[in-house]
Every structure is written in structure tokens, then in C-alpha cells.
Enzyme design. Structure first.
Site, PDB file in Angstrom:
ATOM      1  N   CYS A   2       0.835  -1.207   0.000  1.00 48.28           N
ATOM      2  CA  CYS A   2       0.000   0.000   0.000  1.00 48.28           C
ATOM      3  C   CYS A   2       0.870   1.258   0.000  1.00 48.28           C
ATOM      4  O   CYS A   2       1.995   1.244   0.485  1.00 48.28           O
ATOM      5  CB  CYS A   2      -0.864   0.026   1.248  1.00 48.28           C
ATOM      6  SG  CYS A   2      -1.861  -1.434   1.442  1.00 48.28           S
ATOM      7  N   ARG A  28       5.148   0.043  -6.261  1.00 50.72           N
ATOM      8  CA  ARG A  28       5.116  -0.777  -5.056  1.00 50.72           C
ATOM      9  C   ARG A  28       4.139  -1.936  -5.167  1.00 50.72           C
ATOM     10  O   ARG A  28       4.177  -2.851  -4.368  1.00 50.72           O
ATOM     11  CB  ARG A  28       4.752   0.082  -3.849  1.00 50.72           C
ATOM     12  CG  ARG A  28       5.730   1.226  -3.608  1.00 50.72           C
ATOM     13  CD  ARG A  28       5.255   2.111  -2.494  1.00 50.72           C
ATOM     14  NE  ARG A  28       5.226   1.404  -1.242  1.00 50.72           N
ATOM     15  CZ  ARG A  28       6.260   1.287  -0.419  1.00 50.72           C
ATOM     16  NH1 ARG A  28       7.393   1.872  -0.730  1.00 50.72           N
ATOM     17  NH2 ARG A  28       6.172   0.625   0.695  1.00 50.72           N
ATOM     18  N   TRP A  80      -3.000  -2.624  -1.462  1.00 51.90           N
ATOM     19  CA  TRP A  80      -2.619  -3.989  -1.831  1.00 51.90           C
ATOM     20  C   TRP A  80      -3.368  -4.869  -0.835  1.00 51.90           C
ATOM     21  O   TRP A  80      -3.080  -4.854   0.360  1.00 51.90           O
ATOM     22  CB  TRP A  80      -1.110  -4.159  -1.690  1.00 51.90           C
ATOM     23  CG  TRP A  80      -0.557  -5.455  -2.203  1.00 51.90           C
ATOM     24  CD1 TRP A  80      -0.263  -5.786  -3.495  1.00 51.90           C
ATOM     25  CD2 TRP A  80      -0.210  -6.613  -1.420  1.00 51.90           C
ATOM     26  NE1 TRP A  80       0.239  -7.057  -3.560  1.00 51.90           N
ATOM     27  CE2 TRP A  80       0.282  -7.585  -2.315  1.00 51.90           C
ATOM     28  CE3 TRP A  80      -0.282  -6.920  -0.057  1.00 51.90           C
ATOM     29  CZ2 TRP A  80       0.701  -8.850  -1.883  1.00 51.90           C
ATOM     30  CZ3 TRP A  80       0.146  -8.163   0.368  1.00 51.90           C
ATOM     31  CH2 TRP A  80       0.640  -9.110  -0.543  1.00 51.90           C
ATOM     32  N   ASN A 106      -1.621   2.151   5.938  1.00 50.34           N
ATOM     33  CA  ASN A 106      -0.735   1.049   5.537  1.00 50.34           C
ATOM     34  C   ASN A 106      -0.451   0.247   6.801  1.00 50.34           C
ATOM     35  O   ASN A 106      -0.265   0.821   7.869  1.00 50.34           O
ATOM     36  CB  ASN A 106       0.612   1.568   5.021  1.00 50.34           C
ATOM     37  CG  ASN A 106       0.497   2.232   3.670  1.00 50.34           C
ATOM     38  OD1 ASN A 106      -0.570   2.249   3.072  1.00 50.34           O
ATOM     39  ND2 ASN A 106       1.607   2.782   3.199  1.00 50.34           N
ATOM     40  N   GLY A 107      -0.348  -1.073   6.665  1.00 53.44           N
ATOM     41  CA  GLY A 107      -0.047  -1.904   7.827  1.00 53.44           C
ATOM     42  C   GLY A 107      -1.221  -2.800   8.156  1.00 53.44           C
ATOM     43  O   GLY A 107      -2.142  -2.963   7.351  1.00 53.44           O
ATOM     44  N   GLU A 487      18.565 -17.087  -7.817  1.00 53.25           N
ATOM     45  CA  GLU A 487      18.181 -15.712  -8.165  1.00 53.25           C
ATOM     46  C   GLU A 487      17.722 -15.627  -9.631  1.00 53.25           C
ATOM     47  O   GLU A 487      16.752 -14.942  -9.945  1.00 53.25           O
ATOM     48  CB  GLU A 487      19.360 -14.767  -7.884  1.00 53.25           C
ATOM     49  CG  GLU A 487      19.134 -13.310  -8.219  1.00 53.25           C
ATOM     50  CD  GLU A 487      17.934 -12.666  -7.504  1.00 53.25           C
ATOM     51  OE1 GLU A 487      17.371 -13.263  -6.574  1.00 53.25           O
ATOM     52  OE2 GLU A 487      17.539 -11.564  -7.922  1.00 53.25           O
ATOM     53  N   LYS A 491      13.998 -14.397 -10.750  1.00 49.35           N
ATOM     54  CA  LYS A 491      13.758 -13.262 -11.673  1.00 49.35           C
ATOM     55  C   LYS A 491      12.780 -13.672 -12.766  1.00 49.35           C
ATOM     56  O   LYS A 491      11.851 -12.939 -13.083  1.00 49.35           O
ATOM     57  CB  LYS A 491      15.065 -12.791 -12.332  1.00 49.35           C
ATOM     58  CG  LYS A 491      15.991 -11.985 -11.452  1.00 49.35           C
ATOM     59  CD  LYS A 491      15.561 -10.571 -11.173  1.00 49.35           C
ATOM     60  CE  LYS A 491      14.729 -10.442  -9.941  1.00 49.35           C
ATOM     61  NZ  LYS A 491      15.315 -10.489  -8.656  1.00 49.35           N
ATOM     62  N   GLU A 494       9.218 -14.145 -11.450  1.00 47.56           N
ATOM     63  CA  GLU A 494       8.564 -12.894 -11.076  1.00 47.56           C
ATOM     64  C   GLU A 494       8.059 -12.089 -12.264  1.00 47.56           C
ATOM     65  O   GLU A 494       6.943 -11.605 -12.245  1.00 47.56           O
ATOM     66  CB  GLU A 494       9.564 -11.981 -10.342  1.00 47.56           C
ATOM     67  CG  GLU A 494       9.860 -12.356  -8.943  1.00 47.56           C
ATOM     68  CD  GLU A 494      10.725 -11.277  -8.284  1.00 47.56           C
ATOM     69  OE1 GLU A 494      11.873 -11.100  -8.701  1.00 47.56           O
ATOM     70  OE2 GLU A 494      10.221 -10.616  -7.360  1.00 47.56           O
ATOM     71  N   HIS A 510      19.164 -36.022  -8.408  1.00 45.57           N
ATOM     72  CA  HIS A 510      18.539 -36.705  -7.271  1.00 45.57           C
ATOM     73  C   HIS A 510      17.016 -36.581  -7.323  1.00 45.57           C
ATOM     74  O   HIS A 510      16.353 -36.727  -6.303  1.00 45.57           O
ATOM     75  CB  HIS A 510      19.086 -36.156  -5.950  1.00 45.57           C
ATOM     76  CG  HIS A 510      20.535 -36.467  -5.768  1.00 45.57           C
ATOM     77  ND1 HIS A 510      20.995 -37.722  -5.430  1.00 45.57           N
ATOM     78  CD2 HIS A 510      21.642 -35.703  -5.935  1.00 45.57           C
ATOM     79  CE1 HIS A 510      22.318 -37.712  -5.372  1.00 45.57           C
ATOM     80  NE2 HIS A 510      22.738 -36.482  -5.680  1.00 45.57           N
ATOM     81  N   LYS A 609       6.530  -4.203  -4.059  1.00 42.09           N
ATOM     82  CA  LYS A 609       7.953  -3.890  -3.969  1.00 42.09           C
ATOM     83  C   LYS A 609       8.485  -4.118  -2.565  1.00 42.09           C
ATOM     84  O   LYS A 609       9.576  -4.619  -2.371  1.00 42.09           O
ATOM     85  CB  LYS A 609       8.194  -2.438  -4.408  1.00 42.09           C
ATOM     86  CG  LYS A 609       9.648  -1.996  -4.345  1.00 42.09           C
ATOM     87  CD  LYS A 609      10.524  -2.783  -5.307  1.00 42.09           C
ATOM     88  CE  LYS A 609      11.989  -2.439  -5.219  1.00 42.09           C
ATOM     89  NZ  LYS A 609      12.832  -3.497  -5.810  1.00 42.09           N
TER      90      LYS A 609
HETATM   91  O1  M6R Z   1      13.366  -4.943   0.460  1.00 35.43           O
HETATM   92  P1  M6R Z   1      13.893  -6.316   0.697  1.00 35.43           P
HETATM   93  O2  M6R Z   1      15.224  -6.534   0.102  1.00 35.43           O
HETATM   94  O3  M6R Z   1      13.859  -6.716   2.148  1.00 35.43           O
HETATM   95  O4  M6R Z   1      12.863  -7.272  -0.064  1.00 35.43           O
HETATM   96  C1  M6R Z   1      12.962  -8.662   0.030  1.00 35.43           C
HETATM   97  C2  M6R Z   1      12.130  -9.337  -1.028  1.00 35.43           C
HETATM   98  O5  M6R Z   1      10.775  -9.051  -0.852  1.00 35.43           O
HETATM   99  C3  M6R Z   1      12.556  -8.921  -2.438  1.00 35.43           C
HETATM  100  O6  M6R Z   1      13.900  -9.182  -2.673  1.00 35.43           O
HETATM  101  C4  M6R Z   1      11.717  -9.669  -3.494  1.00 35.43           C
HETATM  102  O7  M6R Z   1      12.008 -11.034  -3.476  1.00 35.43           O
HETATM  103  C5  M6R Z   1      11.941  -9.067  -4.866  1.00 35.43           C
HETATM  104  N1  M6R Z   1      10.689  -9.006  -5.553  1.00 35.43           N
HETATM  105  C6  M6R Z   1      12.890  -9.830  -5.679  1.00 35.43           C
HETATM  106  O8  M6R Z   1      13.012  -9.384  -6.993  1.00 35.43           O
END
Ligand code: M6R
Length: 614
Positions: A2, A28, A80, A106-107, A487, A491, A494, A510, A609
Site C-alpha cells: 500500500c 510498489r 494492496w 498502511n499496515g 536468483e 527473476k 517474477e 537426485h 515492492k
Molecule cells: O526490500 P527487501 O530486500 O527486504 O525485499 C525482500 C524481497 O521481498 C525482495 O527481494 C523480493 O524477493 C523481490 N521481488 C525480488 O526481486
């Protein structure tokens, strides 16, 4: 997640700045948006599911010219969904007091069910399924003529986290904002005041900001900001200057923020490194860690916590600390660490990695580690973020604002910061000055090495073209390159919505190898570092199952290039830098696959985000 924007002015109409502030927060992630404006005869409230552009269109249709001109105070929100579907009713602002009070939040209000039941007993009728609506009703309930006092009273009853902004038709010249566990920043301009949950919605107006602290409640009027504690006692907070400007959060000619941020990495990493290396002593100068050689020498174990991409960077850190400093290091997913009776104490150094510095799971793990007496440091990108402040010591990444939901430059900056930390720790232990000097020289090469990978963008795009239709992919790496495989898979999941899995190269046989077929490309991390020969063996196993293999191979390594179907060449690198060099190619690969699949790259579905809920 949010986002909150608030605007307060004597003369400037609020609708435009509020909507442009919401646009700045779109990155975000959100599913609905809304605005409340204070008009002389009451509030004007507009809400819409979907994009901010749709809210803007609604305002253009329904907000009269006269109201647009005379409403100079307002609040706005992107939601959100947590409690309740993403509907118009559940969108913020929420109203109370017969429509006289509007609040955005927010929260999470954890005790909202009991608060709601209590209010319902008093005859309050709720129109949404949200936890936020109870906050609006509570404040309205306590409002006896002093809005700040009523807000304090309401917030004292709340368990959970909040960043809030509220306006009331009964107090037309003021806005109340407060925070606990969810960021809120006040931008103090020459004539106008802008409030936001994220400084990127403020810098277009001013770079002079006040970061509220947990427990702060502020009354804002045109020309004044009065900050109080929850007990309604005045507190003072300094005005600080944001050290980047609006250009840093614009696309600068790139099609997407993600691409811009991938290409920004040489400069971002120069900033991460700047002033932090001692080429003569062969060590790193990380004064923010604030640790004496004695304290460093007393450390027995490292725990590196984070989520998502930050966790993957932490996993690279394990190899760096164990190799360079001879010290056991365990990377831990922050939420799992937090809820598994973490065994940490005064001899342990807990390093929290977070781009945003606001990730709720990581923050909870930081608090638990502090409570247990561990030494805690934060490696964060966002200056003044909660984790950075609560950890009290740490290393800022200085990678500049990261707007794309898919984290890229933060990963390479985190690995670089961990490498410098491992170097510093190593030099208090087993690492010789000569080795230190070699590492300093290596770290200084990082920006140029990344530039060299970026030059291969076209070749990477061609490889992506061949495989953009795949529904499943595997990424394999060995040792220090295993986290990079994770990673790479993250990517592509996502942003391209391709099912992808990262594995230790040796683990594939395995079980997962059962899935391999001509439709499952395997991306193999084959930089020419120790362990490569063995990974080449795993590549053969994949090809024997007719899975096409894309290899990230070192330039000039004809053996590796010949062993794969498509070779993407990388500049030669040391073992320590191989994750950084390889990941940049994987970021570009994911980007091109997503582009070719027509995905909405900067705002992938369902993602936020900064994940500020546990
Ligand atoms: O702000 P942060 O680095 O703590 O965020 C952690 C994860 O939420 C963040 O890395 C998320 O996995 C990203 N979408 C990765 O691209």
C-alpha cells in the site's frame, strides 16, 4: 504494498499532486486506489479498483472544476489487499463520523476483530471488510474537538502496525499522520507540505523531509508540522535532505525501470564501493558497522537474514565469510529464522539484508536478534529505513532508488557490501595483507566487469528469443554460484511468469532430472572457477535427456562453450565476483524473456515492492 500520499496547501489544488504522488508509488504494487479531498462543505471521496490512471479518469469525470480548484488539502492511497477483496468498498480512504472523517492506512490492525465488535455494539455500521475501517471509526468516536488527541487515543488501542493519514470536515485546515512499523515521511516544501509512505512520492516537490519515528503522531496545517508522541507530548524531529533527485526515479529513456536499473549497476556499484576500500592496507573501511577489532575478533558465528533476492545475496555471503574469514555463516529466510526459536546470542553477528529496509519478516527477525543480545547490523539501500535505524549499525548500499519490483542492482550491491564486510572481518583473522590487497583490486574491478556483461545484451536477447516460449526452466549452479541459480529462477518467475527452479548442479540428478525434456531449458552457470568441471558433467546429464542447455561461460573457455547448446560469454572473473558477473546476465535474460512474452515488467502481478506484512 500500500502507498499513502497527503497534500496540504493554502492555495495549490490538491487533486493533481495527490494523483501524481500515487503514480510515483505505483511501482510498489497495488490493486485499487482512492482520494479524499477537503471541500468547504464536506469531504469529496473517490475510489476505484485497478490502476491510478482509472482513478484519475474518475476524478476528471466526477470532480467539479470548482471543487478541484478549492480543495487544497487531501489524502490518497493505493491498496494492496490483505483483509478483504480488492473492491471499491475495501479501497481506502475509509470514512467514519457520518462521512466527515476519511483515513488511509498502511499496515495491519491485528486486534481489528475485537475493536470492530466493540464499535458495532455502539451502533457503528461497517461498509468494508478491512481492518482499516475500525481505525477511522475509532478516531471519529474519540473526536471531542481535538483531532490529534482523538487519534492518539485511538492508536493507543491498536495492536499491529500502521502508517496513517486522516482528514476531517470538522477540522478542515488540518491533517493528522502517524506511524508505527510502517514508514511515513513528511516533505516540507516552501509553501506546501506533502506526506508519503515513500520518499519517491515527495522528491518532485521537495527534498527537505522529516522521517517520522514509530510512535510519532503529527498535526499538519498549512505552514506547520507539530509532532507528538502517542501520549500527546511534543517531540522534535530534524528536517533532512534527500541525497538524490527526481531524475533517479524516472526511466531516463529506458523502456522499463528494470532495464534502467540493470544498466545502472556499474554506477550503482561505484557508489557502493566509493571511499570504502583501503588499497594499501588491503582491507575495507566500513565505519557504519561501528565494530572495534576486539568486537570483530570475538564473533563466533554469522547469521545472514533476508527474504527473496536479499536472501539469495545472503547465501552468497555464506561462501564469502567462510572462505575469507574462516567463520561459520548461515543464511536464513527471515520469517523461518524468526519463528524457529533462533539460537543467537552475544557471540553471534546477525546481518540483516534488505533493499527497502522495511520488509516485515526481516524486521521481526532483527528485533528478535536484538532481544536475544546478538550483535545486529543492517545492510539496507533505503536511507533512514526501519531496519537500518533499528539495527543501529550497518552499511548503506548507496545503489540509488530501486523502482522495479524485481530487484536487480540491490542484489549486486548487497553481494559487494558483503564481500567488503567479509574482507574486513577476514583481515582481523586469517586473511593476509597480500590477499587483502588482491581482493581490494578485485572489488574495484566490479563496475567495469558489469559493463562488460551489459555489452552482451544483444547476445543475451537472442538467447532469450529462442526460449521465450518455454513454460518451465531450470537454473543450475555449484558452490558460490548456486544462490545465483536461485536468483536467476526467481527473476524469471517474477517478471516472465515462467515456472522456474534453481538447483545445486549436483542435486538435479537426485529427482528433478525426471522433469527434463526438450521443452525444459536448463540455464547452467559455468563461469571458469573451481567446480566448473563438475558442473559440465551435470550439463551432459541434462543434454542426455534432450534438455536444451544455455551456458553462461567464460570468454575463451571453448570447452564449456562446446558443451552447451547456446553459450552466453562472460568476462573472466575470480570466484568471489562470479555471482555478480553471472547474475547480471541472468537479469537481462529474464528481462528479455518477459519482454518477448508481453509481460508487465515493472509491476508484475500479485507482487509488491516492499512486503510490509509478516
Ligand atoms: O526490500 P527487501 O530486500 O527486504 O525485499 C525482500 C524481497 O521481498 C525482495 O527481494 C523480493 O524477493 C523481490 N521481488 C525480488 O526481486
Amino acid at each position: 504494498m500500500c502507498g499513502i500520499v497527503g497534500f496540504m496547501s493554502r492555495n495549490t489544488p490538491a487533486a493533481g499532486p495527490l494523483v501524481s504522488g500515487l503514480h510515483r508509488l505505483e511501482y510498489r504494487g497495488y490493486d485499487s486506489a482512492g482520494v479524499a479531498l477537503v471541500a468547504p462543505d464536506g469531504l469529496r471521496v473517490y475510489k476505484q479498483t485497478g490502476k491510478v490512471a482509472e482513478l484519475d479518469a474518475l476524478l476528471k469525470r466526477e470532480l467539479s472544476e470548482e471543487d478541484r480548484r478549492r480543495c487544497t488539502i487531501g489524502i490518497a492511497h493505493t491498496r494492496w489487499a490483505t483483509h478483504g477483496l480488492p473492491t471499491r468498498e475495501n479501497a481506502h480512504p475509509h470514512l467514519a463520523g457520518g462521512g466527515t472523517l476519511a483515513l488511509v492506512h498502511n499496515g495491519i490492525v491485528e486486534n481489528y476483530a475485537s475493536l470492530r465488535a466493540g464499535l458495532e455494539k455502539r451502533g457503528v455500521q461497517f461498509v468494508s471488510q478491512t481492518d482499516t475501517e475500525v481505525l477511522a471509526h475509532l478516531v471519529a468516536h474519540y473526536d471531542q474537538g481535538d483531532l490529534l488527541a482523538a487519534t492518539c487515543k485511538a492508536l493507543r488501542r491498536v495492536e499491529g502496525t500502521y502508517g496513517i493519514a486522516l482528514v476531517s470536515a470538522k477540522h478542515p485546515g488540518e491533517m493528522i499522520v502517524a506511524r508505527k512499523g510502517s514508514p511515513l515521511v513528511i516533505g516540507v516544501g516552501e509553501s506546501d507540505i506533502v506526506v508519503a509512505s515513500d520518499v519517491s512520492a515527495i522528491v518532485a516537490f521537495t527534498r527537505q523531509v522529516i522521517y517520522l519515528k514509530d510512535g510519532d503522531v503529527a498535526r499538519i496545517t498549512p505552514g506547520s508540522v507539530d509532532i507528538h508522541s502517542l501520549d500527546n507530548a511534543p517531540v522534535s524531529r530534524e528536517v533532512q535532505e534527500v541525497d538524490w533527485d527526481i531524475g533517479a526515479i524516472e526511466k531516463g529513456g529506458y523502456e522499463h525501470f528494470m532495464l534502467k536499473e540493470i544498466f545502472e549497476q556499474p554506477d550503482a556499484l561505484r557508489n557502493t564501493i566509493r571511499g570504502r576500500l583501503d588499497p594499501t592496507g588491503g582491507t575495507a573501511i566500513l565505519s557504519g558497522l561501528n565494530l572495534s577489532p576486539r568486537e570483530l575478533a570475538a564473533i563466533r558465528r554469522l547469521v545472514i537474514i533476508g527474504c527473496g533476492t536479499s536472501l539469495h545475496a545472503g547465501m552468497v555471503g555464506k561462501y564469502l565469510f567462510e572462505d575469507l574469514a574462516d567463520i561459520p555463516a548461515s543464511p536464513e529466510q527471515a520469517a523461518e529464522f524468526r519463528y524457529c526459536n533462533p539460537i543467537v546470542g552475544p557471540d553471534d553477528w546477525v546481518i540483516a539484508l534488505s533493499q527497502s529496509g522495511e520488509t516485515a519478516d526481516t524486521l521481526a527477525a532483527v528485533r528478535e536478534s536484538i532481544r536475544k543480545g546478538a550483535l545486529v547490523s543492517g545492510l539496507c539501500n533505503v536511507v533512514g529505513s526501519t531496519i537500518a535505524r533499528e539495527a543501529g549499525r550497518g552499511v548503506y548500499l548507496h545503489a540509488g532508488p530501486e523502482i522495479s519490483v524485481a530487484s536487480t542492482k540491490a542484489f549486486t550491491a548487497q553481494v559487494t557490501a558483503l564481500l567488503m564486510t567479509a574482507l574486513k572481518l577476514g583481515r582481523t583473522r586469517r586473511l593476509s595483507r597480500e590477499e587483502g590487497i588482491r581482493l581490494v583490486a578485485e572489488i574495484m574491478r566490479i563496475p567495469d566487469l558489469i559493463s562488460a556483461v551489459l555489452e552482451r545484451n544483444d547476445a543475451i536477447a537472442r538467447a532469450a528469443e529462442k526460449h521465450a516460449n518455454a513454460n518451465d526452466m531450470f537454473f543450475i549452479g555449484r558452490g558460490i554460484l548456486y544462490p545465483t541459480a536461485l536468483e536467476g529462477a526467481l527473476k524469471i518467475k517474477e517478471i516472465a511468469y515462467v515456472h522456474a527452479e534453481g538447483y545445486q548442479a549436483a542435486e538435479l540428478k537426485h529427482g528433478p532430472i525426471a522433469l527434463l525434456c526438450p521443452k525444459t531449458p536448463v540455464v547452467a552457470l559455468l563461469a571458469d572457477i573451481p567446480g566448473k568441471e563438475k558442473t559440465l558433467g551435470n550439463v551432459q546429464e541434462c543434454r542426455a535427456r534432450r534438455a536444451p542447455v544455455i551456458g553462461l561461460v567464460t570468454e575463451g573457455d571453448s570447452e564449456a562453450a562446446a558443451a552447451v547448446d547456446d553459450a552466453i560469454t562472460l568476462p573472466p572473473t575470480s570466484r568471489e565476483l562470479a555471482p555478480i558477473v553471472s547474475v547480471v546476465a541472468l537479469q537481462l535474460f529474464a528481462y528479455h524473456v518477459a519482454r518477448l512474452r508481453g509481460c508487465e515488467i515493472d509491476q508484475p502481478r500479485n507482487l509488491a515492492k516492499s512486503v510490509t506484512v509478516e
